[in-house]
Every structure is written in structure tokens, then in C-alpha cells.
Write a protein that holds these residues in place. Structure first.
Motif, PDB file in Angstrom:
ATOM      1  N   ALA A 291       0.824  -1.210   0.000  1.00  0.00           N
ATOM      2  CA  ALA A 291       0.000   0.000   0.000  1.00  0.00           C
ATOM      3  C   ALA A 291       0.856   1.256   0.000  1.00  0.00           C
ATOM      4  CB  ALA A 291      -0.939  -0.013   1.203  1.00  0.00           C
ATOM      5  N   GLU A 292       1.888   1.269   0.844  1.00  0.00           N
ATOM      6  CA  GLU A 292       2.740   2.451   0.950  1.00  0.00           C
ATOM      7  C   GLU A 292       3.590   2.644  -0.302  1.00  0.00           C
ATOM      8  OE1 GLU A 292       1.323   1.101   4.764  1.00  0.00           O
ATOM      9  OE2 GLU A 292       2.516   0.026   3.273  1.00  0.00           O
ATOM     10  N   CYS A 293       4.168   1.559  -0.822  1.00  0.00           N
ATOM     11  CA  CYS A 293       4.973   1.676  -2.042  1.00  0.00           C
ATOM     12  C   CYS A 293       4.102   2.083  -3.235  1.00  0.00           C
ATOM     13  CB  CYS A 293       5.671   0.354  -2.333  1.00  0.00           C
ATOM     14  SG  CYS A 293       7.027  -0.063  -1.205  1.00  0.00           S
ATOM     15  N   SER A 294       2.910   1.528  -3.315  1.00  0.00           N
ATOM     16  CA  SER A 294       2.007   1.881  -4.416  1.00  0.00           C
ATOM     17  C   SER A 294       1.642   3.358  -4.370  1.00  0.00           C
ATOM     18  CB  SER A 294       0.735   1.026  -4.357  1.00  0.00           C
ATOM     19  OG  SER A 294       1.022  -0.333  -4.610  1.00  0.00           O
ATOM     20  N   ALA A 295       1.408   3.860  -3.177  1.00  0.00           N
ATOM     21  CA  ALA A 295       1.061   5.273  -3.035  1.00  0.00           C
ATOM     22  C   ALA A 295       2.210   6.155  -3.511  1.00  0.00           C
ATOM     23  CB  ALA A 295       0.701   5.582  -1.589  1.00  0.00           C
ATOM     24  N   LEU A 296       3.435   5.793  -3.156  1.00  0.00           N
ATOM     25  CA  LEU A 296       4.589   6.582  -3.583  1.00  0.00           C
ATOM     26  C   LEU A 296       4.747   6.556  -5.099  1.00  0.00           C
ATOM     27  CD1 LEU A 296       7.306   5.712  -0.894  1.00  0.00           C
ATOM     28  CD2 LEU A 296       5.998   7.826  -1.134  1.00  0.00           C
TER      29      LEU A 296
END
Length: 466
Positions: A291-296
């Protein structure tokens, strides 16, 4: 029978980190909250000619012309939507009434364990997650052997499922235990505009090229690459690197072979992964899962990102991303991708209607249904579906190419294949954290290996696998 449909269907909200493609959950077993509903579909009128052409009525009707029934357990997402929409066709062609119990994915797993464990189950067919549940279902003999059915049905065409996909639902004894509906691989997402600006003409295809490209693109405002760094969550991303260095979770790749997390190959893979993420990844990567990597990536803060290929639609969705289709590229992972089956149909070993259950599975996973599901965004399991008109209209060509490469060459698992997979991932994730932090990787790998071996030995004893 009257031509009626009685439906109660509520769209539900998912919390936490479960992969989704048009509502399809892939597999990380995060907290999920959904309402459970019951769906009862009754006879309709239209017949889907191709998928039902060979569906007979043997096993469908009882003596005296009474109609038989099936109990099917599924989760609410696009696969279920398509099946529910087409279900009257199946019922009319076979004379089988189908009652669908709709639960979220975690609840399906829990409910089946309760039913099968108590020996008091009415479920005939279930859509489940093989990476999480197959080990326990097979070890307890809860799931039926479908080998004769899939291999003895030429029109069904079992070989239309790629070799890694077939292996993913085959037990160590060689028994086919399920029919896949969806598949997932690891894919390289990259910024085509940043590649062009840096004069990089070729997408990396080796680990050496991946590291060099990450180093060249890494900067103050944009990280060179993101991979999962969050302990247990990072393990399924790490798998492809483990395989690329000729390592595996177990000796010989056997689910209950001796643990090999401290092998020279595994240590080399851990060191590579740790160095790549720590040197060229974003700040705070140890707290990052998909989720965090996708957001970045969606925010334009990453040059490259390796993650499950089901993420592809969101990166150019204007409601979710700052990027455009001209800025995002798709390619096979430079590591050795896994090919997992996040959703597959299994048959209960104790089904009262095995013939009807097989007819349902056969229909729901037919070539025709697989092609229609592609149009809804399902990343299907059949090779023919990836060559269909529906796929060409729905998916970018580079996504299709990467998927087909993975389907042909991937490893059919992305994590240890034991019942206590969560505990195993946590143990191995500890070694990954140490690698990212720059600690003693060999010592951390030894600790992880010992913990994993204890889990293996415990289950071998519990299930009589010595």
C-alpha cells in the motif's frame, strides 16, 4: 420451477492490505471487514452455449425428475459477480439449483475450517485462496482429488492452464486439488519519462541491470526503486529474488523439506535485497508494504517498483494517481517471478453431489467464462484467455506480455507452503529486516532458519508426514 431470482447482495468495505483488481483479493491475509450475506439464485432463461455445451445432466437430477442442489461458498468480488450473472444459464442447462454463501475471504477460510473440522459441512464447492489454505485442506483430507476429472475431460483442456499454474494446485502426491480462476505474478512498473530523461533505452532484465538502473535514477525527490520492507509482508516479494539466486524455502523445493533460509544462495539473495532497498529505496521502507509503495509510485516519487501485477490499473487512474499512461511502463520482473493462484475452486471431499460439483467447477472455469472474466479485469488462469479479444481490449500489451512470460516461466509459489505460513513469514521477515538495516545477515538467516525448521518439524509430526 418458477423463473425468479431472489438476491440480497451488499457491497462491502475492505480495511487493511489485501491486493485488489476489480475487487479481487490476492493474498496477504490482512485484516478484512465485510458483512456476510446469502445469495440464492434460481432458474433463469438464457444459455451460454460454449461454456455449457458439454454440461450434461448426469448427477444433476435425482430419480423422479427432482432437481438436485449445490452449496457453493465464495467471496464478493468480480469473479463472483460474473458467476452470479451467468448462474441461471448453468442452472437451466443442468437442472441444478445453486445456493451461494457469500463471505469475505478470511471468513471463507475460517468457516471451511470449522465445517470440515467438525465433519458437519453442507458445502460442495468453494472459492478459496490456495497459498493460505491448501496445506491445511490437503493435510486433513478436506479437499477432493480432481485429477481424473480435469485430465479425463479433453474439452475442458487442463493443459490450457500453464505448467506453473497446474503445479500450484497439485499436491506433493501428484493429485490436482483445485482449478485456478485467477493468477498473479510480480511485475516491474517503471517511469518511462524518467528513463528517457536519463538516457536509459532498455528496461532492466537482470538483477545487475536492475541495481544499476536504480542507482542511476535515485535522487533527492525520486527514489530509484521500492520493494516491500515491512517484515512478514516483504517475504512474498523477496521470493522472486530467492529463486533468482537459485535458492528456495525448503530443500529441493519440497513443502516439508528441510528449511534452507541459511543456505549460501538464500544469504546472497537476502544481501542483494537488503542492499537494493537500503541504498536506493525510499525513507522509512521498513514500514512499507504494497500500500505504501504503491502510493509513492502513484505520487511520482519512485522510478521503479516491483509488486503484484494486479496493481497495474491504479497507476494511470486519474482518481488514484498523478501519472498518465505515457509515463508508466510494464515489464517482467528482472528476478524470477512467482505465479500464484489467489483464487481457485475446490470441491469438498465430503460433497453429497460430486458430479454436480464438478459440472459447476467445469462451467465456472471454462474457456468461455475465463475470457469473459478478463473483460471484467480478472487476471485469469487460462492461457487462451490471455490471447482473447477481451484481454486485448482490457489490458495494455506490455502487461499481457509480462503476464504470459510469468505464466510460462514462473515458480508456482511465493512463500513457504505450510499451514503455519504466517509464522514462517514472520521468522523469515526478521532476516529481511536485518538485511535492510545492514546487520549480520548470516546470523539472522540462521535464526530464521531454525524457527522455520521448528514449524516444519511440528507439522510433520502433527500430520504424520515423517
Amino acid at each position: 420451477m418458477s423463473v425468479t431470482t431472489s438476491l440480497t447482495w451488499r457491497r462491502s468495505t475492505v480495511r487493511g492490505a489485501a491486493h485488489t483488481v476489480v475487487g479481487l483479493h490476492i493474498a496477504d491475509n490482512e485484516e478484512v471487514a465485510m458483512r456476510s450475506t446469502r445469495v440464492i439464485a434460481v432458474l433463469g432463461t438464457t444459455v451460454l452455449a460454449g461454456g455449457l455445451a458439454a454440461c450434461g445432466t448426469s448427477g444433476a437430477a435425482n430419480e423422479g425428475g427432482e432437481t438436485s442442489s449445490l452449496q457453493v461458498m465464495m467471496s464478493p468480488h468480480s469473479i463472483t459477480d460474473m458467476i452470479e450473472e451467468r448462474l441461471p444459464e448453468f442452472e437451466e442447462a443442468t437442472g441444478i439449483d445453486v445456493e451461494i454463501t457469500s463471505l469475505n475471504e478470511d471468513q471463507v477460510s475460517q468457516q471451511l475450517r470449522v465445517e470440515f473440522g467438525s465433519g458437519n459441512s453442507e458445502t460442495d464447492v468453494f472459492l478459496y485462496r490456495p497459498p493460505q489454505d491448501s496445506a491445511q485442506f490437503v493435510n486433513n483430507a478436506w479437499i477432493a482429488d480432481l485429477t481424473d476429472k480435469v485430465e479425463g475431460d479433453a474439452e475442458f483442456d487442463w493443459n490450457d492452464f500453464g505448467a506453473p499454474t497446474r503445479e500450484a494446485v497439485t499436491s506433493t502426491e501428484g493429485n490436482v486439488i483445485a482449478v485456478p480462476v485467477a493468477t498473479a505474478r510480480q511485475m516491474l512498473f517503471y517511469r518511462t519519462d524518467l528513463f528517457a530523461e536519463a538516457g536509459i533505452e532498455n528496461v532492466p532484465t537482470t538483477l545487475e541491470e536492475l541495481e544499476a538502473t536504480a542507482a542511476k535514477l535515485d535522487g533527492d525527490d525520486v527514489a530509484g526503486i521500492c520493494l516491500r520492507g515491512q517484515r512478514a509482508q516483504a517475504v512474498t516479494t523477496f521470493g522472486q529474488f530467492l529463486y533468482a539466486f537459485d535458492g528456495d524455502w525448503n530443500d529441493g523445493g519440497a513443502p516439508y523439506g528441510d528449511a534452507t533460509i541459511d543456505s549460501p544462495e538464500a544469504i546472497e539473495a537476502l544481501e542483494y535485497y537488503g542492499n537494493l532497498v537500503s541504498n536506493y529505496g525510499p525513507d522509512g521502507v521498513l514500514n512499507m508494504s504494497w500500500a505504501e509503495c504503491s502510493a509513492l509510485f502513484s505520487q511520482g516519487k519512485l522510478a521503479m517498483y516491483i509488486e503484484g501485477d494486479d496493481r497495474w490499473p491504479e497507476f494511470t487512474d486519474p482518481e488514484k494517481s498523478t501519472l498518465t499512461t505515457e509515463q508508466v511502463g510494464y515489464a517482467p520482473s528482472p528476478a524470477k517471478t512467482s505465479v500464484v493462484t489467489p483464487q481457485a475452486f475446490g470441491m469438498a471431499a465430503g460433497s453429497d453431489n460430486p458430479d454436480g460439483a464438478w459440472e459447476f467447477i467445469r462451467w465456472a472455469t471454462s474457456k468461455e467464462m475465463a475470457a469473459e472474466m478478463q473483460a471484467a479485469g480478472v487476471m485469469g488462469a487460462r492461457d487462451s484467455a490471455w490471447e482473447s479479444e477481451q484481454t486485448a481490449e482490457k489490458f495494455p500489451a506490455d502487461v499481457v506480455t509480462a503476464v504470459q512470460d510469468g505464466n510460462a516461466n514462473g515458480v508456482p509459489y511465493d512463500r513457504p507452503r505450510i499451514v503455519s505460513v504466517g509464522e514462517a513469514r514472520d521468522a523469515i521477515g526478521g532476516a529481511l529486516v536485518t538485511a535492510i538495516e545492514g546487520g549480520d545477515v548470516a546470523a539472522a538467516a540462521k535464526t530464521a532458519n531454525e524457527a522455520f525448521q521448528q514449524l516444519i518439524d511440528s507439522e510433520k509430526t502433527e500430520f504424520g508426514l515423517e
